[in-house]
Design an enzyme around this catalytic site. Sequence first.
Site, PDB file in Angstrom:
ATOM      1  N   ASP A 292      25.053  28.494  22.772  1.00 43.50           N
ATOM      2  CA  ASP A 292      26.132  28.197  21.837  1.00 43.50           C
ATOM      3  C   ASP A 292      25.833  29.111  20.660  1.00 43.50           C
ATOM      4  O   ASP A 292      24.848  28.889  19.947  1.00 43.50           O
ATOM      5  CB  ASP A 292      26.112  26.729  21.397  1.00 43.50           C
ATOM      6  CG  ASP A 292      27.281  26.434  20.473  1.00 43.50           C
ATOM      7  OD1 ASP A 292      27.500  27.223  19.540  1.00 43.50           O
ATOM      8  OD2 ASP A 292      27.986  25.437  20.688  1.00 43.50           O
ATOM      9  N   HIS A 293      26.639  30.140  20.483  1.00 41.50           N
ATOM     10  CA  HIS A 293      26.214  31.178  19.528  1.00 41.50           C
ATOM     11  C   HIS A 293      26.123  30.647  18.100  1.00 41.50           C
ATOM     12  O   HIS A 293      25.483  31.254  17.250  1.00 41.50           O
ATOM     13  CB  HIS A 293      27.081  32.446  19.645  1.00 41.50           C
ATOM     14  CG  HIS A 293      28.401  32.369  18.945  1.00 41.50           C
ATOM     15  ND1 HIS A 293      29.523  31.839  19.525  1.00 41.50           N
ATOM     16  CD2 HIS A 293      28.793  32.758  17.699  1.00 41.50           C
ATOM     17  CE1 HIS A 293      30.537  31.908  18.679  1.00 41.50           C
ATOM     18  NE2 HIS A 293      30.123  32.461  17.562  1.00 41.50           N
TER      19      HIS A 293
ATOM     20  N   HIS B 295      30.792  24.239  19.477  1.00 44.24           N
ATOM     21  CA  HIS B 295      30.259  24.556  18.150  1.00 44.24           C
ATOM     22  C   HIS B 295      30.294  23.374  17.176  1.00 44.24           C
ATOM     23  O   HIS B 295      29.314  23.087  16.490  1.00 44.24           O
ATOM     24  CB  HIS B 295      31.038  25.717  17.523  1.00 44.24           C
ATOM     25  CG  HIS B 295      31.196  26.903  18.431  1.00 44.24           C
ATOM     26  ND1 HIS B 295      30.199  27.350  19.260  1.00 44.24           N
ATOM     27  CD2 HIS B 295      32.240  27.742  18.647  1.00 44.24           C
ATOM     28  CE1 HIS B 295      30.620  28.416  19.933  1.00 44.24           C
ATOM     29  NE2 HIS B 295      31.848  28.665  19.580  1.00 44.24           N
TER      30      HIS B 295
HETATM   31  C1  BG6 Z   1      34.212  31.328  20.083  1.00 42.92           C
HETATM   32  C2  BG6 Z   1      35.608  30.868  20.326  1.00 42.92           C
HETATM   33  O1  BG6 Z   1      33.308  30.542  20.814  1.00 42.92           O
HETATM   34  O2  BG6 Z   1      33.903  31.223  18.700  1.00 42.92           O
HETATM   35  C3  BG6 Z   1      36.589  31.691  19.516  1.00 42.92           C
HETATM   36  O3  BG6 Z   1      35.930  30.999  21.711  1.00 42.92           O
HETATM   37  C4  BG6 Z   1      36.206  31.667  18.043  1.00 42.92           C
HETATM   38  O4  BG6 Z   1      37.914  31.213  19.673  1.00 42.92           O
HETATM   39  C5  BG6 Z   1      34.740  32.031  17.879  1.00 42.92           C
HETATM   40  O5  BG6 Z   1      37.013  32.607  17.361  1.00 42.92           O
HETATM   41  C6  BG6 Z   1      34.305  31.821  16.434  1.00 42.92           C
HETATM   42  O6  BG6 Z   1      33.005  32.342  16.275  1.00 42.92           O
HETATM   43  P1  BG6 Z   1      32.539  32.909  14.878  1.00 42.92           P
HETATM   44  O7  BG6 Z   1      31.113  33.281  15.099  1.00 42.92           O
HETATM   45  O8  BG6 Z   1      33.427  34.090  14.561  1.00 42.92           O
HETATM   46  O9  BG6 Z   1      32.715  31.819  13.871  1.00 42.92           O
END
Ligand code: BG6
Length: 491
Positions: free
Chosen positions: A179-180, A242
Amino acid sequence: MTAPFTETSECRALVLFGATGDLAKRMLWPSLYALHQDGLLPTGFQLIGAATSALTNEAFLTKVREAICVSANASLFEEVAFATFAQRIRYVTVDIQQTGGLDSIKGALRPGPGGVMFYLSTGPQLFGPICLALRDAGLIDPQSRITIEKPIGTDTETARQVNDAIAAAFDEHQVFRIDHYLGKEAVQNLLALRFANAIFEPLWNANAIEQVQITVAEAVGVDGRWPFYDSTGALRDMVQSHMLQLLCLVAMEPPAGFTPSAVRNEKVKVLWSLHPITGNNVETHTVRGQYTAGHTGSEAAVGYLEERGAAAASDTETFVALRVGIDNWRWAGVPFYLRTGKRMAKRSSEIMIQFKPAPFNIFADIGATLAPNALLIKLQPDEMITLTLMHKKPGMNEVKLAQVPLNLSVGETFGQSRRRIAYERMLLDVLRDNSALFVRRDEVEAAWKWIDGIIEGWQSTGYVAKPYSAGSWGPSAAIALTERNGHSWHE
Ligand code: BG6
């Protein structure tokens, strides 16, 4: 927070499936390049890019170079560093449908100590087939690791199927589900804030906390991914992963240590304690929205149904707000408001912990009102921790009070070091066999189980997405969601 690098936990190679795909280009190659440049990849570590297209190594390296040069790490690009980076890379064509379709990987991998880490940057429908193909090709051993990313299924049942398919080839301790958000520095700092400072713990509960808000607002729209997004929606795309991970970090009990099982055991308990949202309470506890035309900043923005590739009609939500309860001793009665959406007023991700008001206002007679204290943790675009306090305005006349922020700017305190792509941290952790910041199987399935209830509730009540103008903070019903409890969104 990563365990120190040791020879024993070392991998000797990364095999990246989907090496020419979007995620690989935007995030993975630029992240690997940065790790290489910082000397964080082990000596002799091989990078094998695997995909179905027939490409020469040179043509592939050109793509990698281009990807780095337009990425968030573009300013790091140096010819000399790229030349040594390129020496690690080998492109291979693979076909998992064919017997021997992974022989190219076997041929490219140099033998040696250490395991091989496989990264599946592919559609989720390929997770199971690739795992089985790797197993059948004899490419998996006890030191191997597998890395995958959401979407892991679209509900509990399909998530189980994906997890079962992976489990047919890998043990759970070999599986790294990314989960990044957990790779973001500011998100990891939440753990430090909570568990490296003694002052918060006595206040971190329903006795002292009035409400918690978690907002992940994006200014962008669906960004050319309409068909994928339309079959997913904000609840599955952002909340299941997230947002619930952020909620777990805020709400979890102190883990016994910073070890993968201790951290993940506490997170999953939060997921098990989420108060169900179903057909009975979905209308009072959730808001679904879909953006219509408007403005983000000074730029005109089209509505969701006018985006490139859009169908004429769709009820998919691009915004969701939830009032979440956690049924345990620490949090009973405290509303956790979650809100996320595309094409909102600005890009802003933050967690706001609002404390209970002072029990009695001794300044009431002089007309002063007291605002409750709040701890605001801004995750992006800027990283900042703010504690709001009531303060006396300097002066000799009658006492006047004002709310003032006590700010800790991470940039100013630690210097403006480069903001790393979250994948840099995640890749390094896989390499070092540290799964504390990866999502365990039971977490994924517990999160889906709770999300399934909301989706079923929306279906059974026929809850249609409410329109909101691009560039706003979502439908007005989201305001009502907090106001019903006497609260308001932090903006
Ligand atoms: C991704 C979603 O996991 O996270 C996207 O699929 C979203 O829809 C993105 O835009 C948001 O990530 P970050 O790091 O830009 O907040």
